[in-house]
Design a protein around this motif. Structure first.
Motif, PDB file in Angstrom:
ATOM      1  N   GLY A  77     -54.856 -28.908 -76.152  1.00 43.21           N
ATOM      2  CA  GLY A  77     -54.712 -27.542 -76.665  1.00 43.21           C
ATOM      3  C   GLY A  77     -53.515 -27.410 -77.584  1.00 43.21           C
ATOM      4  N   ARG A  78     -52.399 -27.963 -77.197  1.00 44.78           N
ATOM      5  CA  ARG A  78     -51.185 -27.879 -78.024  1.00 44.78           C
ATOM      6  C   ARG A  78     -51.362 -28.612 -79.353  1.00 44.78           C
ATOM      7  NH1 ARG A  78     -45.624 -27.789 -75.045  1.00 44.78           N
ATOM      8  NH2 ARG A  78     -45.159 -27.670 -77.234  1.00 44.78           N
ATOM      9  N   ARG A  79     -52.051 -29.747 -79.335  1.00 42.62           N
ATOM     10  CA  ARG A  79     -52.271 -30.501 -80.580  1.00 42.62           C
ATOM     11  C   ARG A  79     -53.123 -29.706 -81.570  1.00 42.62           C
ATOM     12  NH1 ARG A  79     -53.252 -35.156 -77.226  1.00 42.62           N
ATOM     13  NH2 ARG A  79     -55.459 -34.946 -77.694  1.00 42.62           N
ATOM     14  N   HIS A  80     -53.994 -28.845 -81.064  1.00 47.82           N
ATOM     15  CA  HIS A  80     -54.877 -28.098 -81.953  1.00 47.82           C
ATOM     16  C   HIS A  80     -54.131 -27.101 -82.838  1.00 47.82           C
ATOM     17  CE1 HIS A  80     -58.164 -30.052 -79.982  1.00 47.82           C
ATOM     18  NE2 HIS A  80     -59.005 -29.474 -80.812  1.00 47.82           N
ATOM     19  N   VAL A  81     -52.938 -26.704 -82.443  1.00 48.57           N
ATOM     20  CA  VAL A  81     -52.126 -25.833 -83.287  1.00 48.57           C
ATOM     21  C   VAL A  81     -51.818 -26.550 -84.603  1.00 48.57           C
ATOM     22  CG1 VAL A  81     -49.889 -24.672 -83.503  1.00 48.57           C
ATOM     23  CG2 VAL A  81     -51.118 -24.601 -81.332  1.00 48.57           C
ATOM     24  N   PRO A  87     -56.902 -19.261 -82.189  1.00 45.45           N
ATOM     25  CA  PRO A  87     -57.639 -18.834 -80.985  1.00 45.45           C
ATOM     26  C   PRO A  87     -58.979 -18.159 -81.277  1.00 45.45           C
ATOM     27  CG  PRO A  87     -55.314 -18.372 -80.708  1.00 45.45           C
ATOM     28  CD  PRO A  87     -55.497 -18.838 -82.141  1.00 45.45           C
ATOM     29  N   GLU A  88     -59.050 -17.415 -82.353  1.00 47.04           N
ATOM     30  CA  GLU A  88     -60.303 -16.708 -82.654  1.00 47.04           C
ATOM     31  C   GLU A  88     -61.434 -17.656 -83.068  1.00 47.04           C
ATOM     32  OE1 GLU A  88     -57.554 -16.062 -86.300  1.00 47.04           O
ATOM     33  OE2 GLU A  88     -57.318 -16.068 -84.140  1.00 47.04           O
ATOM     34  N   TYR A  89     -61.134 -18.903 -83.375  1.00 44.36           N
ATOM     35  CA  TYR A  89     -62.167 -19.870 -83.731  1.00 44.36           C
ATOM     36  C   TYR A  89     -62.994 -20.319 -82.520  1.00 44.36           C
ATOM     37  CZ  TYR A  89     -59.611 -20.595 -88.166  1.00 44.36           C
ATOM     38  OH  TYR A  89     -58.988 -20.450 -89.378  1.00 44.36           O
ATOM     39  N   PHE A  90     -62.429 -20.166 -81.336  1.00 38.39           N
ATOM     40  CA  PHE A  90     -63.088 -20.685 -80.143  1.00 38.39           C
ATOM     41  C   PHE A  90     -64.436 -20.016 -79.865  1.00 38.39           C
ATOM     42  CE2 PHE A  90     -59.006 -22.546 -79.541  1.00 38.39           C
ATOM     43  CZ  PHE A  90     -59.227 -23.683 -78.792  1.00 38.39           C
ATOM     44  N   ALA A 122     -65.848 -21.207 -71.440  1.00 35.09           N
ATOM     45  CA  ALA A 122     -64.862 -20.121 -71.414  1.00 35.09           C
ATOM     46  C   ALA A 122     -63.593 -20.565 -70.683  1.00 35.09           C
ATOM     47  CB  ALA A 122     -65.454 -18.876 -70.749  1.00 35.09           C
ATOM     48  N   LYS A 123     -63.772 -21.283 -69.611  1.00 36.64           N
ATOM     49  CA  LYS A 123     -62.619 -21.770 -68.841  1.00 36.64           C
ATOM     50  C   LYS A 123     -61.811 -22.765 -69.662  1.00 36.64           C
ATOM     51  CE  LYS A 123     -61.539 -23.479 -64.228  1.00 36.64           C
ATOM     52  NZ  LYS A 123     -62.099 -23.823 -62.922  1.00 36.64           N
ATOM     53  N   LEU A 124     -62.484 -23.732 -70.261  1.00 36.06           N
ATOM     54  CA  LEU A 124     -61.797 -24.729 -71.075  1.00 36.06           C
ATOM     55  C   LEU A 124     -61.094 -24.064 -72.257  1.00 36.06           C
ATOM     56  CD1 LEU A 124     -61.104 -27.638 -71.904  1.00 36.06           C
ATOM     57  CD2 LEU A 124     -63.320 -27.726 -73.060  1.00 36.06           C
ATOM     58  N   SER A 125     -61.756 -23.147 -72.922  1.00 31.67           N
ATOM     59  CA  SER A 125     -61.134 -22.505 -74.080  1.00 31.67           C
ATOM     60  C   SER A 125     -59.939 -21.651 -73.671  1.00 31.67           C
ATOM     61  CB  SER A 125     -62.153 -21.701 -74.884  1.00 31.67           C
ATOM     62  OG  SER A 125     -62.705 -20.659 -74.149  1.00 31.67           O
ATOM     63  N   ARG A 126     -59.998 -20.998 -72.504  1.00 38.97           N
ATOM     64  CA  ARG A 126     -58.823 -20.247 -72.015  1.00 38.97           C
ATOM     65  C   ARG A 126     -57.647 -21.192 -71.801  1.00 38.97           C
ATOM     66  NH1 ARG A 126     -62.559 -17.591 -68.817  1.00 38.97           N
ATOM     67  NH2 ARG A 126     -61.980 -18.817 -66.982  1.00 38.97           N
ATOM     68  N   PHE A 127     -57.911 -22.339 -71.189  1.00 37.90           N
ATOM     69  CA  PHE A 127     -56.857 -23.336 -70.972  1.00 37.90           C
ATOM     70  C   PHE A 127     -56.242 -23.770 -72.293  1.00 37.90           C
ATOM     71  CE2 PHE A 127     -58.801 -25.257 -66.807  1.00 37.90           C
ATOM     72  CZ  PHE A 127     -58.332 -24.181 -66.078  1.00 37.90           C
ATOM     73  N   MET A 128     -57.095 -24.055 -73.267  1.00 39.12           N
ATOM     74  CA  MET A 128     -56.596 -24.559 -74.539  1.00 39.12           C
ATOM     75  C   MET A 128     -55.846 -23.482 -75.317  1.00 39.12           C
ATOM     76  SD  MET A 128     -59.519 -27.257 -75.726  1.00 39.12           S
ATOM     77  CE  MET A 128     -58.610 -27.665 -77.196  1.00 39.12           C
ATOM     78  N   ILE A 129     -56.350 -22.261 -75.306  1.00 36.15           N
ATOM     79  CA  ILE A 129     -55.660 -21.172 -76.009  1.00 36.15           C
ATOM     80  C   ILE A 129     -54.313 -20.904 -75.366  1.00 36.15           C
ATOM     81  CG2 ILE A 129     -55.748 -18.683 -76.482  1.00 36.15           C
ATOM     82  CD1 ILE A 129     -58.840 -19.100 -76.872  1.00 36.15           C
ATOM     83  N   LYS A 130     -54.263 -20.931 -74.055  1.00 33.57           N
ATOM     84  CA  LYS A 130     -52.978 -20.733 -73.380  1.00 33.57           C
ATOM     85  C   LYS A 130     -51.997 -21.828 -73.776  1.00 33.57           C
ATOM     86  CE  LYS A 130     -50.935 -20.013 -68.846  1.00 33.57           C
ATOM     87  NZ  LYS A 130     -51.146 -19.951 -67.411  1.00 33.57           N
ATOM     88  N   ALA A 131     -52.458 -23.063 -73.842  1.00 29.42           N
ATOM     89  CA  ALA A 131     -51.595 -24.168 -74.256  1.00 29.42           C
ATOM     90  C   ALA A 131     -51.153 -23.999 -75.707  1.00 29.42           C
ATOM     91  CB  ALA A 131     -52.317 -25.495 -74.070  1.00 29.42           C
ATOM     92  N   MET A 132     -52.053 -23.548 -76.562  1.00 38.01           N
ATOM     93  CA  MET A 132     -51.710 -23.340 -77.976  1.00 38.01           C
ATOM     94  C   MET A 132     -50.611 -22.291 -78.130  1.00 38.01           C
ATOM     95  SD  MET A 132     -55.553 -23.343 -79.623  1.00 38.01           S
ATOM     96  CE  MET A 132     -55.022 -22.778 -81.244  1.00 38.01           C
ATOM     97  N   ARG A 133     -50.604 -21.316 -77.260  1.00 39.32           N
ATOM     98  CA  ARG A 133     -49.634 -20.218 -77.354  1.00 39.32           C
ATOM     99  C   ARG A 133     -48.293 -20.548 -76.695  1.00 39.32           C
ATOM    100  NH1 ARG A 133     -54.149 -15.557 -76.351  1.00 39.32           N
ATOM    101  NH2 ARG A 133     -54.704 -15.340 -78.531  1.00 39.32           N
ATOM    102  N   SER A 134     -48.264 -21.638 -75.923  1.00 37.05           N
ATOM    103  CA  SER A 134     -47.013 -21.955 -75.220  1.00 37.05           C
ATOM    104  C   SER A 134     -46.072 -22.767 -76.090  1.00 37.05           C
ATOM    105  CB  SER A 134     -47.316 -22.733 -73.943  1.00 37.05           C
ATOM    106  OG  SER A 134     -47.891 -23.992 -74.225  1.00 37.05           O
TER     107      SER A 134
END
Length: 134
Positions: A77-81, A87-90, A122-134
């Protein structure tokens, strides 16, 4: 997700694994057709990118029972930044993924399996978006 939904996704993954390359490549072709701007986010060609995606999904499928993302999913998730993913792409990504899985599994696909995969994504994308925002 319920235990039954997790089991449905994991069981279907066994079938998907046998055709990972084809399904992954088909997904990216479908994604770039639906949203051409997404093609600029990826350096690899669809077959290579598809393989990476399917490996990530396979990892996530084994961890659906977790309430929090483990470090491997968090790091992805962090690498995707850095790749320019927002996040809206998910939402579009998930829509195309579900459609690709439905088309690929055809006779094995049903409403119950689709609902389970939607919850898993939805679960995986929530995890990844949260990581992207951290």
């Amino acid at each position: 997700m319920t235990k039954e939904e997790i089991l449905l996704v994991q069981q279907s993954w066994s079938t998907i694994m046998n055709r990972m390359g084809d399904i992954g490549e088909r997904f990216y072709n479908n994604l770039f057709e639906a949203e051409p701007k997404f093609a600029t986010l990826f350096n690899a060609d669809p077959p290579e990118q598809g393989e990476k995606l399917m490996q990530l999904i396979g990892l996530a499928v084994t961890k659906l029972h977790l309430e929090k993302a483990d470090m491997a999913v968090h790091d992805v998730g962090r690498r995707h930044v850095a790749y320019g993913v927002k996040p809206e792409y998910f939402a579009k990504f998930g829509e195309v993924l579900i459609a690709t899985l439905r088309d690929s599994l055809q006779e094995e696909w049903n409403e119950e399996l689709e609902n389970a995969w939607r919850k898993a994504y939805a679960k995986l994308s929530r995890f990844m978006i949260k990581a992207m925002r951290s």
